[in-house]
Scaffold this motif. Structure first.
Motif, PDB file in Angstrom:
ATOM      1  N   GLN A 133       0.830  -1.212   0.000  1.00 12.00           N
ATOM      2  CA  GLN A 133       0.000   0.000   0.000  1.00 12.00           C
ATOM      3  C   GLN A 133       0.865   1.264   0.000  1.00 12.00           C
ATOM      4  N   CYS A 134       1.956   1.203  -0.755  1.00  8.92           N
ATOM      5  CA  CYS A 134       2.871   2.336  -0.873  1.00  8.92           C
ATOM      6  C   CYS A 134       3.588   2.202  -2.213  1.00  8.92           C
ATOM      7  N   THR A 135       3.969   3.313  -2.816  1.00  2.67           N
ATOM      8  CA  THR A 135       4.658   3.254  -4.102  1.00  2.67           C
ATOM      9  C   THR A 135       6.121   2.847  -3.908  1.00  2.67           C
ATOM     10  N   ASP A 136       6.664   2.179  -4.920  1.00  2.80           N
ATOM     11  CA  ASP A 136       8.084   1.822  -4.875  1.00  2.80           C
ATOM     12  C   ASP A 136       8.940   3.082  -4.813  1.00  2.80           C
ATOM     13  N   GLU A 137       8.503   4.137  -5.468  1.00  3.63           N
ATOM     14  CA  GLU A 137       9.250   5.402  -5.458  1.00  3.63           C
ATOM     15  C   GLU A 137       9.402   5.927  -4.033  1.00  3.63           C
ATOM     16  N   ILE A 189       6.443  -8.264 -13.661  1.00 11.16           N
ATOM     17  CA  ILE A 189       7.176  -7.004 -13.757  1.00 11.16           C
ATOM     18  C   ILE A 189       6.721  -6.199 -14.971  1.00 11.16           C
ATOM     19  N   ARG A 190       6.598  -6.867 -16.110  1.00  6.12           N
ATOM     20  CA  ARG A 190       6.228  -6.143 -17.335  1.00  6.12           C
ATOM     21  C   ARG A 190       4.760  -5.712 -17.320  1.00  6.12           C
ATOM     22  N   LEU A 191       3.901  -6.511 -16.713  1.00  4.51           N
ATOM     23  CA  LEU A 191       2.505  -6.108 -16.596  1.00  4.51           C
ATOM     24  C   LEU A 191       2.373  -4.890 -15.674  1.00  4.51           C
ATOM     25  N   ILE A 192       3.203  -4.834 -14.638  1.00  2.86           N
ATOM     26  CA  ILE A 192       3.223  -3.662 -13.752  1.00  2.86           C
ATOM     27  C   ILE A 192       3.649  -2.420 -14.538  1.00  2.86           C
ATOM     28  N   TYR A 193       4.677  -2.550 -15.361  1.00  2.80           N
ATOM     29  CA  TYR A 193       5.110  -1.415 -16.187  1.00  2.80           C
ATOM     30  C   TYR A 193       3.982  -0.965 -17.114  1.00  2.80           C
ATOM     31  N   HIS A 194       3.286  -1.938 -17.717  1.00  3.76           N
ATOM     32  CA  HIS A 194       2.206  -1.601 -18.651  1.00  3.76           C
ATOM     33  C   HIS A 194       1.032  -0.955 -17.909  1.00  3.76           C
ATOM     34  N   GLY A 195       0.764  -1.424 -16.708  1.00  6.11           N
ATOM     35  CA  GLY A 195      -0.302  -0.822 -15.907  1.00  6.11           C
ATOM     36  C   GLY A 195      -0.017   0.622 -15.558  1.00  6.11           C
ATOM     37  N   ARG A 196       1.237   0.924 -15.295  1.00  6.61           N
ATOM     38  CA  ARG A 196       1.614   2.302 -14.975  1.00  6.61           C
ATOM     39  C   ARG A 196       1.593   3.195 -16.211  1.00  6.61           C
ATOM     40  N   ALA A 197       2.062   2.640 -17.349  1.00  6.23           N
ATOM     41  CA  ALA A 197       2.260   3.463 -18.547  1.00  6.23           C
ATOM     42  C   ALA A 197       1.005   3.617 -19.397  1.00  6.23           C
ATOM     43  N   VAL A 198       0.172   2.575 -19.472  1.00  6.48           N
ATOM     44  CA  VAL A 198      -0.926   2.573 -20.437  1.00  6.48           C
ATOM     45  C   VAL A 198      -2.270   2.204 -19.810  1.00  6.48           C
ATOM     46  N   CYS A 199      -2.309   1.064 -19.141  1.00  2.19           N
ATOM     47  CA  CYS A 199      -3.585   0.519 -18.665  1.00  2.19           C
ATOM     48  C   CYS A 199      -3.813   0.901 -17.207  1.00  2.19           C
ATOM     49  N   ASN A 200      -3.999   2.201 -16.979  1.00  2.45           N
ATOM     50  CA  ASN A 200      -4.157   2.643 -15.591  1.00  2.45           C
ATOM     51  C   ASN A 200      -5.568   2.348 -15.083  1.00  2.45           C
ATOM     52  N   PRO A 248      -8.006   3.445 -18.787  1.00  8.29           N
ATOM     53  CA  PRO A 248      -7.028   2.741 -19.618  1.00  8.29           C
ATOM     54  C   PRO A 248      -6.975   3.345 -21.019  1.00  8.29           C
ATOM     55  N   ALA A 249      -5.755   3.507 -21.536  1.00 10.95           N
ATOM     56  CA  ALA A 249      -5.556   4.132 -22.851  1.00 10.95           C
ATOM     57  C   ALA A 249      -5.600   3.064 -23.936  1.00 10.95           C
ATOM     58  N   CYS A 250      -6.787   2.498 -24.160  1.00 10.66           N
ATOM     59  CA  CYS A 250      -6.930   1.403 -25.124  1.00 10.66           C
ATOM     60  C   CYS A 250      -6.534   1.839 -26.537  1.00 10.66           C
ATOM     61  N   ASP A 251      -6.709   3.129 -26.839  1.00  9.05           N
ATOM     62  CA  ASP A 251      -6.421   3.625 -28.185  1.00  9.05           C
ATOM     63  C   ASP A 251      -4.935   3.572 -28.522  1.00  9.05           C
ATOM     64  N   ARG A 252      -4.079   3.526 -27.514  1.00  8.35           N
ATOM     65  CA  ARG A 252      -2.644   3.428 -27.781  1.00  8.35           C
ATOM     66  C   ARG A 252      -2.014   2.188 -27.151  1.00  8.35           C
ATOM     67  N   CYS A 253      -2.868   1.229 -26.823  1.00 15.29           N
ATOM     68  CA  CYS A 253      -2.384   0.001 -26.192  1.00 15.29           C
ATOM     69  C   CYS A 253      -2.039  -1.044 -27.254  1.00 15.29           C
ATOM     70  N   GLN A 254      -0.819  -1.553 -27.194  1.00 20.66           N
ATOM     71  CA  GLN A 254      -0.362  -2.536 -28.174  1.00 20.66           C
ATOM     72  C   GLN A 254      -0.830  -3.957 -27.832  1.00 20.66           C
ATOM     73  N   LEU A 255      -1.653  -4.061 -26.806  1.00 18.16           N
ATOM     74  CA  LEU A 255      -2.271  -5.348 -26.472  1.00 18.16           C
ATOM     75  C   LEU A 255      -3.770  -5.341 -26.774  1.00 18.16           C
ATOM     76  N   ALA A 256      -4.287  -4.229 -27.302  1.00 21.70           N
ATOM     77  CA  ALA A 256      -5.734  -4.047 -27.413  1.00 21.70           C
ATOM     78  C   ALA A 256      -6.402  -5.120 -28.262  1.00 21.70           C
ATOM     79  N   ASP A 257      -5.737  -5.576 -29.329  1.00 18.90           N
ATOM     80  CA  ASP A 257      -6.355  -6.581 -30.197  1.00 18.90           C
ATOM     81  C   ASP A 257      -6.440  -7.952 -29.531  1.00 18.90           C
ATOM     82  N   LEU A 258      -5.767  -8.099 -28.383  1.00 25.55           N
ATOM     83  CA  LEU A 258      -5.798  -9.359 -27.643  1.00 25.55           C
ATOM     84  C   LEU A 258      -6.613  -9.255 -26.359  1.00 25.55           C
ATOM     85  N   CYS A 259      -7.217  -8.102 -26.133  1.00 19.63           N
ATOM     86  CA  CYS A 259      -7.862  -7.809 -24.858  1.00 19.63           C
ATOM     87  C   CYS A 259      -9.383  -7.710 -24.990  1.00 19.63           C
TER      88      CYS A 259
END
Length: 217
Positions: free
Chosen positions: A49-53, A186-197, A201-212
């Protein structure tokens, strides 16, 4: 909105998502700063319940004062509390850190244990914490770390219908090769922070959208 398309089978989708995540975030690694297994254990306990930062701002002074398990074990718990206060729930975290380090000293010869069963016997170390420590300190993929990002994205991607991390984890373990269990998290966490918040969620710029299925509408 484009017509809803038929998605590939779940396991095939999971493997393709994994491949794309590796391409999107090739250098992704644990974002907690540490030098030893016990420092990673402590940092992971603090990250609840705290950010890594925020944790990374606290741990330099903490580890300078208490660099190893014996020093944490012998500390005045109030001194640990004062150094970790800004991470939230600081009294409970300080208590667990000291309890874990005391058990490491008394039961494991001062060394962080390297099995899931032993790690989860430490105060403050549930499966999520144990998975992080095993994978990043020892290179052991014992399970899939399920934090809030992994939980949210795994549901959106249709890889689980559960909300309990203890039930999500085995669903993901069945879909993914064991050597990639921690890579996935680890990579899903990065994607959650960068795109799929969480909020939008920024589906319009998500490179996984066609699989989601969530992005299909």
């Amino acid at each position: 909105m484009s017509p809803r398309r038929k998605l590939p089978p779940t396991k095939k989708r999971a493997l393709e998502v994994l491949a794309r995540l590796k391409n999107l975030y090739p250098d992704a690694t644990c974002s907690l700063d540490y030098e030893t297994p016990v420092q990673l254990l402590v940092a992971t306990i603090l990250s609840a319940q705290c950010t890594d930062e925020r944790v990374n701002k606290v741990t330099p002074a903490l580890f300078a004062r208490f660099p190893d398990a014996p020093s944490f074990a012998e500390a005045d718990v109030a001194d640990i509390e004062a150094l970790v206060k800004s991470t939230g729930f600081f009294r409970n975290k300080a208590k667990n850190i000291q309890g874990a380090c005391r058990k490491i000293v008394t039961d494991f010869g001062g060394e962080v244990p390297q099995t899931m069963e032993e790690l989860t016997s430490l105060p403050g170390a549930a499966r999520k914490t144990a998975n992080v420590v095993l994978a990043h300190a020892f290179g052991i993929n014992a399970g899939v770390t399920v934090d809030t990002h992994v939980k949210r994205l795994s549901n959106r991607l249709g890889f689980t219908q559960h909300t309990d991390p203890r039930k999500i984890e085995p669903d993901l373990m069945k879909l993914l090769p064991q050597p990639d269990w921690e890579n996935w998290s680890i990579r899903l966490i990065y994607h959650g922070r960068a795109v799929c918040n969480a909020r939008k969620p920024a589906c319009d710029r998500c490179q996984l959208a066609d699989l989601c299925p969530s992005a299909q509408g």
